[in-house]
Scaffold this active site. Structure first.
Site, mmCIF file in Angstrom:
data_model
loop_
_atom_site.group_PDB
_atom_site.id
_atom_site.type_symbol
_atom_site.label_atom_id
_atom_site.label_comp_id
_atom_site.label_asym_id
_atom_site.label_seq_id
_atom_site.Cartn_x
_atom_site.Cartn_y
_atom_site.Cartn_z
ATOM 1 N N HIS A 18 0.841 -1.209 0.000
ATOM 2 C CA HIS A 18 0.000 0.000 0.000
ATOM 3 C C HIS A 18 0.873 1.256 0.000
ATOM 4 O O HIS A 18 0.608 2.213 -0.732
ATOM 5 C CB HIS A 18 -0.881 0.058 1.258
ATOM 6 C CG HIS A 18 -1.939 -0.995 1.357
ATOM 7 N ND1 HIS A 18 -2.070 -1.825 2.446
ATOM 8 C CD2 HIS A 18 -2.944 -1.327 0.502
ATOM 9 C CE1 HIS A 18 -3.119 -2.619 2.267
ATOM 10 N NE2 HIS A 18 -3.656 -2.348 1.095
ATOM 11 N N LYS A 42 -18.317 -5.770 6.764
ATOM 12 C CA LYS A 42 -17.078 -6.546 6.702
ATOM 13 C C LYS A 42 -16.473 -6.691 8.097
ATOM 14 O O LYS A 42 -16.575 -5.782 8.916
ATOM 15 C CB LYS A 42 -16.074 -5.816 5.806
ATOM 16 C CG LYS A 42 -15.773 -6.557 4.498
ATOM 17 C CD LYS A 42 -14.905 -5.702 3.614
ATOM 18 C CE LYS A 42 -13.846 -6.430 2.873
ATOM 19 N NZ LYS A 42 -13.071 -5.547 2.000
HETATM 20 P P1 ADP Z 1 -9.856 -3.433 -0.513
HETATM 21 O O1 ADP Z 1 -10.656 -4.055 0.610
HETATM 22 O O2 ADP Z 1 -10.472 -2.223 -1.133
HETATM 23 O O3 ADP Z 1 -9.342 -4.401 -1.526
HETATM 24 P P2 ADP Z 1 -7.124 -3.241 0.383
HETATM 25 O O4 ADP Z 1 -6.636 -2.514 1.595
HETATM 26 O O5 ADP Z 1 -6.951 -4.710 0.370
HETATM 27 O O6 ADP Z 1 -8.618 -2.802 0.278
HETATM 28 O O7 ADP Z 1 -6.458 -2.648 -0.927
HETATM 29 C C1 ADP Z 1 -6.603 -1.313 -1.303
HETATM 30 C C2 ADP Z 1 -5.957 -1.103 -2.668
HETATM 31 O O8 ADP Z 1 -4.554 -1.342 -2.581
HETATM 32 C C3 ADP Z 1 -6.448 -2.025 -3.775
HETATM 33 O O9 ADP Z 1 -6.435 -1.298 -4.986
HETATM 34 C C4 ADP Z 1 -5.412 -3.113 -3.840
HETATM 35 O O10 ADP Z 1 -5.343 -3.692 -5.125
HETATM 36 C C5 ADP Z 1 -4.153 -2.295 -3.543
HETATM 37 N N1 ADP Z 1 -3.089 -3.115 -2.977
HETATM 38 C C6 ADP Z 1 -3.153 -3.907 -1.889
HETATM 39 N N2 ADP Z 1 -1.970 -4.512 -1.659
HETATM 40 C C7 ADP Z 1 -1.136 -4.090 -2.640
HETATM 41 C C8 ADP Z 1 0.234 -4.362 -2.991
HETATM 42 N N3 ADP Z 1 0.953 -5.243 -2.290
HETATM 43 N N4 ADP Z 1 0.767 -3.747 -4.055
HETATM 44 C C9 ADP Z 1 0.009 -2.902 -4.795
HETATM 45 N N5 ADP Z 1 -1.281 -2.602 -4.533
HETATM 46 C C10 ADP Z 1 -1.845 -3.184 -3.476
#
Ligand code: ADP
Length: 164
Positions: A18, A42
């Site tokens: 992130h 959720k």
């Molecule tokens: P959500 O519940 O909306 O999927 P997340 O916190 O899992 O929330 O992810 C938020 C965003 O960050 C999404 O667009 C996801 O694809 C992206 N993301 C999560 N982990 C990674 C990573 N390791 N590298 C790049 N993008 C990521």
């Protein structure tokens, strides 16, 4: 005019993947508002306040990054904040399926807001909050995937769960 993007997600917890997206997003936008989407349906490991605190600590040196909680429709939240883009990260084909659907839907809701995808860096492409939690719950060190404050918070959360 300032270019503002909203980067929405659950951030349960925030990972290095992130943070990489925020860092790279800040090369494209003057401000990136990292918004935790409030979703009462959720189940999360960390309560909203704790997820916000972790993000604030991890992003304190990122100039232009802000942290907020968002409820309601994402496109409305973006409009209220003067954001012209939704920033999302892409790792896998399954991300792609889901993300394109969301982007098309949001476009129908408000065509003024563009979804901008940043492809995950190879070193972070396999990182996701769910796997980090699973591995941490089993006692493995997750410092390759998250910052130190998040690692400590994960250990504390699983100790709490185990009643230790
Ligand atoms: P959500 O519940 O909306 O999927 P997340 O916190 O899992 O929330 O992810 C938020 C965003 O960050 C999404 O667009 C996801 O694809 C992206 N993301 C999560 N982990 C990674 C990573 N390791 N590298 C790049 N993008 C990521």
């Amino acid at each position: 005019m300032e270019r503002i993007a909203v980067y929405p997600g659950s951030f349960d917890p925030v990972t290095n993947g992130h943070l990489d997206i925020v860092r790279r997003g800040l090369k494209l936008f003057d401000r990136v508002v990292v918004a935790i989407l409030v979703n009462p349906k959720k189940q999360f490991l960390f309560p909203l306040e704790e997820r916000l605190d972790m993000l604030r600590v991890c992003l304190q040196d990122f100039k232009g990054a802000e942290v907020d909680a968002a409820d309601g429709l994402l496109v409305d939240y973006a409009a209220r904040h003067g954001a012209t883009a939704i920033l999302r990260g892409l790792r896998t084909l399954s991300d792609y399926d889901y993300e394109v659907q969301m982007a098309l839907f949001n476009r129908r809701l408000d065509p003024r807001v563009e979804t901008v995808f940043v492809v995950a860096s190879p070193e972070h492409a396999a990182t996701n909050s769910g796997l980090v939690k699973e591995v941490s719950a089993l006692g493995r060190d997750v410092s390759a995937f998250v910052t130190e404050p998040v690692r400590v918070a994960l250990e504390r959360a699983f100790r709490r769960r185990a009643g230790k």
